[in-house]
Scaffold this active site. Structure first.
Site, short mmCIF file in Angstrom:
data_model
loop_
_atom_site.label_atom_id
_atom_site.label_comp_id
_atom_site.label_asym_id
_atom_site.label_seq_id
_atom_site.Cartn_x
_atom_site.Cartn_y
_atom_site.Cartn_z
N ASP A 128 54.48 175.20 45.74
CA ASP A 128 54.60 176.54 46.30
C ASP A 128 54.05 176.50 47.72
OD1 ASP A 128 54.48 179.27 46.95
OD2 ASP A 128 53.93 179.86 44.91
N ARG A 130 54.10 179.04 49.93
CA ARG A 130 53.90 180.38 50.49
C ARG A 130 52.46 180.59 50.95
NH1 ARG A 130 56.50 183.77 45.68
NH2 ARG A 130 55.46 182.08 44.55
#
Length: 202
Positions: A128, A130
Site C-alpha cells: 500500500d 498511500r
C-alpha cells in the site's frame, strides 16, 4: 493551506439515492494532486464530523467493477455521512497509490493466481503506497481537528493520528462481498488486517 473553492453539487446514485454535497477544493496540498472534500449533511451541527477517506477507483466507482468493493463503499459512505454530518475526502490515489495502469497490470497477474498484494510486489510496488498527509491538510483547513473515521483499514486511522488529527472513533464500513471480490477481501484481511467480517457475508 487555504480552501480554494466551494460549490454545491446535487448527487444522485444509480439506485436512486439523492443528496447534496458542497464540493471543496484546496490550494497547496503537499502531494500536488487535485483531491476533493465533499461536505455532506449538517456538518456544523455534528459534534465531531464523520469522515471517509476514499481512494479513487475508476474501475469500481465509475464502471461498477465487481473485482473490488470500492463502488459500494463510496455509495454507503455518502449516505452515512449525509445522515450524520461530515466529509468524504475523495483522494486521487488509484490502486492503493500505484496508479490506474499499474493496477490493471496487477489485475492481469491476479488472473494468473496471485492475490492483490502479491501482484503489487511482483510489479515492484509496496502493499500500500498511500500517504494521507494531504488528507490531514484538508481536514485541518476545514477545521476538523477531531473526526470519527469510517474505515476498515487500520492504517488510515494510524496515519491520521500520526499527522495530528484526533480520531475519536473508528466505524467500520459494511461488507460488500461478491463471488468476484471475495478473494480480494480475504487478502485485505490477511495482509493488512482490514476489519472485514467476511463470515457475516457468507
Amino acid at each position: 493551506m487555504p480552501v480554494r473553492t466551494r460549490v454545491t453539487v446535487p448527487l444522485e446514485f444509480a439506485d436512486g439515492f439523492r443528496t447534496t454535497a458542497e464540493v471543496i477544493t484546496f490550494t497547496g496540498l503537499v502531494d500536488g494532486k487535485e483531491h476533493l472534500a465533499l461536505a455532506l449533511g449538517d456538518v456544523d451541527g455534528a459534534e465531531v464530523p464523520l469522515v471517509r477517506m476514499h481512494s479513487e477507483c475508476m474501475t469500481g466507482d465509475v464502471f461498477g467493477s465487481q473485482r473490488c468493493d470500492c463502488g459500494p463503499q463510496l455509495r454507503e459512505a455518502v449516505e452515512q455521512i449525509a445522515e450524520t454530518g461530515g466529509y468524504l475526502l475523495y483522494l486521487r490515489q488509484e490502486g492503493r497509490g500505484i496508479g490506474l495502469y499499474a493496477k490493471l497490470d496487477a489485475y492481469a497477474l491476479q488472473d494468473l493466481g496471485m492475490d492483490t498484494y502479491e501482484a503489487n510486489r511482483a510489479l515492484g510496488h509496496a502493499d500500500d503506497e498511500r500517504d494521507y498527509s494531504a488528507a490531514a491538510q484538508m481536514l485541518t483547513a476545514l477545521g476538523a481537528g477531531a473526526v470519527d473515521l469510517l474505515t476498515n483499514n487500520p492504517d488510515k486511522s494510524r496515519q491520521l493520528r500520526d499527522l495530528g488529527i484526533q480520531v475519536r472513533s473508528v466505524r467500520p464500513t459494511g461488507v460488500h462481498a461478491s463471488a468476484a471480490n471475495v478473494s480480494y477481501l480475504q487478502a485485505k484481511v490477511a495482509h493488512t488486517q482490514h476489519t472485514i467480517d467476511l463470515a457475516s457475508a457468507s
